[in-house]
Write a protein that holds these residues in place. Structure first.
Motif, PDB file in Angstrom:
ATOM      1  N   TYR A   7      31.020 -28.824 -61.063  1.00  0.00           N
ATOM      2  CA  TYR A   7      32.412 -28.745 -60.608  1.00  0.00           C
ATOM      3  C   TYR A   7      32.544 -28.799 -59.087  1.00  0.00           C
ATOM      4  N   SER A   8      31.436 -28.873 -58.381  1.00  0.00           N
ATOM      5  CA  SER A   8      31.484 -28.748 -56.929  1.00  0.00           C
ATOM      6  C   SER A   8      32.191 -29.924 -56.244  1.00  0.00           C
ATOM      7  N   ALA A   9      32.262 -31.067 -56.906  1.00  0.00           N
ATOM      8  CA  ALA A   9      32.891 -32.241 -56.300  1.00  0.00           C
ATOM      9  C   ALA A   9      34.380 -32.349 -56.627  1.00  0.00           C
ATOM     10  N   LEU A  10      34.885 -31.406 -57.438  1.00  0.00           N
ATOM     11  CA  LEU A  10      36.293 -31.449 -57.834  1.00  0.00           C
ATOM     12  C   LEU A  10      37.183 -31.125 -56.629  1.00  0.00           C
ATOM     13  N   LYS A  11      38.102 -32.042 -56.298  1.00  0.00           N
ATOM     14  CA  LYS A  11      38.961 -31.868 -55.134  1.00  0.00           C
ATOM     15  C   LYS A  11      40.426 -32.050 -55.509  1.00  0.00           C
ATOM     16  N   VAL A  12      41.293 -31.483 -54.680  1.00  0.00           N
ATOM     17  CA  VAL A  12      42.734 -31.691 -54.884  1.00  0.00           C
ATOM     18  C   VAL A  12      43.062 -33.130 -54.503  1.00  0.00           C
ATOM     19  N   ASP A  76      49.711 -27.465 -46.280  1.00  0.00           N
ATOM     20  CA  ASP A  76      49.754 -28.918 -46.127  1.00  0.00           C
ATOM     21  C   ASP A  76      48.534 -29.432 -45.378  1.00  0.00           C
ATOM     22  N   ASN A  77      47.883 -28.575 -44.581  1.00  0.00           N
ATOM     23  CA  ASN A  77      46.577 -28.903 -44.014  1.00  0.00           C
ATOM     24  C   ASN A  77      45.532 -28.150 -44.826  1.00  0.00           C
ATOM     25  N   ILE A  78      44.922 -28.843 -45.755  1.00  0.00           N
ATOM     26  CA  ILE A  78      44.112 -28.178 -46.768  1.00  0.00           C
ATOM     27  C   ILE A  78      42.670 -28.022 -46.286  1.00  0.00           C
ATOM     28  N   PRO A  79      42.158 -26.776 -46.249  1.00  0.00           N
ATOM     29  CA  PRO A  79      40.791 -26.549 -45.775  1.00  0.00           C
ATOM     30  C   PRO A  79      39.735 -26.951 -46.808  1.00  0.00           C
ATOM     31  N   PHE A  80      38.476 -26.881 -46.383  1.00  0.00           N
ATOM     32  CA  PHE A  80      37.315 -27.122 -47.254  1.00  0.00           C
ATOM     33  C   PHE A  80      37.327 -28.513 -47.888  1.00  0.00           C
ATOM     34  N   ASN A  81      37.919 -29.481 -47.176  1.00  0.00           N
ATOM     35  CA  ASN A  81      38.020 -30.851 -47.689  1.00  0.00           C
ATOM     36  C   ASN A  81      38.655 -30.915 -49.077  1.00  0.00           C
ATOM     37  N   GLY A  82      39.495 -29.922 -49.357  1.00  0.00           N
ATOM     38  CA  GLY A  82      40.210 -29.920 -50.633  1.00  0.00           C
ATOM     39  C   GLY A  82      39.364 -29.523 -51.823  1.00  0.00           C
ATOM     40  N   VAL A  84      38.125 -27.629 -54.768  1.00  0.00           N
ATOM     41  CA  VAL A  84      38.809 -26.631 -55.590  1.00  0.00           C
ATOM     42  C   VAL A  84      38.007 -25.334 -55.687  1.00  0.00           C
ATOM     43  N   GLU A  85      36.694 -25.435 -55.894  1.00  0.00           N
ATOM     44  CA  GLU A  85      35.869 -24.233 -55.990  1.00  0.00           C
ATOM     45  C   GLU A  85      35.991 -23.382 -54.730  1.00  0.00           C
ATOM     46  N   LYS A  86      35.931 -24.024 -53.575  1.00  0.00           N
ATOM     47  CA  LYS A  86      36.021 -23.311 -52.308  1.00  0.00           C
ATOM     48  C   LYS A  86      37.402 -22.683 -52.129  1.00  0.00           C
ATOM     49  N   LEU A  87      38.433 -23.464 -52.389  1.00  0.00           N
ATOM     50  CA  LEU A  87      39.791 -22.965 -52.215  1.00  0.00           C
ATOM     51  C   LEU A  87      40.041 -21.732 -53.078  1.00  0.00           C
ATOM     52  N   ASP A  88      39.694 -21.836 -54.345  1.00  0.00           N
ATOM     53  CA  ASP A  88      39.929 -20.717 -55.262  1.00  0.00           C
ATOM     54  C   ASP A  88      39.109 -19.482 -54.883  1.00  0.00           C
TER      55      ASP A  88
END
Length: 240
Positions: A7-12, A76-82, A84-88
């Motif tokens: 799941y590490s490559a999953l991005k918004v 709107d400026n999304i960190p961690f290159n978007g 999902v794992e990092k954001l959550d």
């Protein structure tokens, strides 16, 4: 073993805006542990304001809305290159740490937030936050309703009595006890919003030897927000 990180490559979606919604885990038990005042504890809301301001600063949010143990963060400026794992994981853990720092007391169990990501387009931002604010209002009605019933009946009886009651029926129940929800504090009905505002600051220009006024941006924790509408979000520059 890297291939097992499925799941590490999953991005918004690229170039999207997102809302990160945090919910406190088992905060009902926490409220009992902290002996919070019912139906609303202003100190708890001040604590949640502090957490939201920390989140706003740390992640460069455009807008944050909170009520009860829920926090909604517009980015709107999304960190961690978007990612999902990092954001959550990072945003939820940061909120938990911030909560504990602002609480500054020993409790029986660690505090945690869960996290979900909602991609959003500009035309749905108002609709989304209006939906959450409507939930805040329902929460207010139910909180006062169960609080009143528990003052008269056992917890189990109170829970049974409020089941199936419609909002207008709870209103009437409260009104019979001289409680008018229109008169309660605004933050209880509508929640709290965090956003940037501009204020005029008067200073002195030594070079030109005269007073001058400049605009300064500051983080505004608004406890007196209106019912959300397009006009409000345009005035605070969240939408155009």
């Amino acid at each position: 073993m890297k291939e097992y990180e499925v799941y590490s490559a999953l991005k918004v979606p690229i170039n999207s805006k997102i809302i990160v919604r945090l919910d406190g885990r088992a905060f009902h038990a926490l409220a009992n542990n902290l002996n919070l005042k019912k139906p609303y504890d202003k100190d708890f809301y001040k604590l949640m304001e502090g957490v939201c301001v920390d989140l706003f600063k740390e992640f460069g949010a455009s807008f944050i809305y909170t009520f009860s143990d829920e926090i909604n963060i517009l980015l709107d400026n999304i960190p961690f290159n978007g990612r999902v794992e990092k954001l959550d994981s990072v945003i939820a853990s940061f909120a938990s740490s911030s909560f504990m720092m602002h609480l500054n007391k020993n409790i029986k169990k660690a505090v945690a937030f869960d996290s979900r990501i909602i991609p959003v387009v500009d035309e749905n931002i108002v609709k989304y936050f209006k939906w959450r604010q409507d939930e805040s209002w329902k929460n207010c009605i139910n909180s006062y309703g169960i609080w009143l019933l528990k003052s008269k009946y056992s917890d189990n009886e109170a829970s049974d009595k409020i089941k199936g009651l419609k909002s207008n029926e709870i209103h009437e129940l409260l009104f019979q006890d001289n409680i008018n929800l229109n008169d309660v504090d605004n933050y209880k009905k509508r929640g709290i919003a965090i956003y940037r505002s501009i204020k005029k600051v008067e200073g002195y220009n030594k070079k030109e030897n005269k007073k001058q006024v400049s605009n300064r941006s500051f983080i505004n924790a608004d406890w007196n927000i209106p019912i959300f509408n397009e006009k409000f979000f345009k005035e605070i520059n969240v939408i155009k």
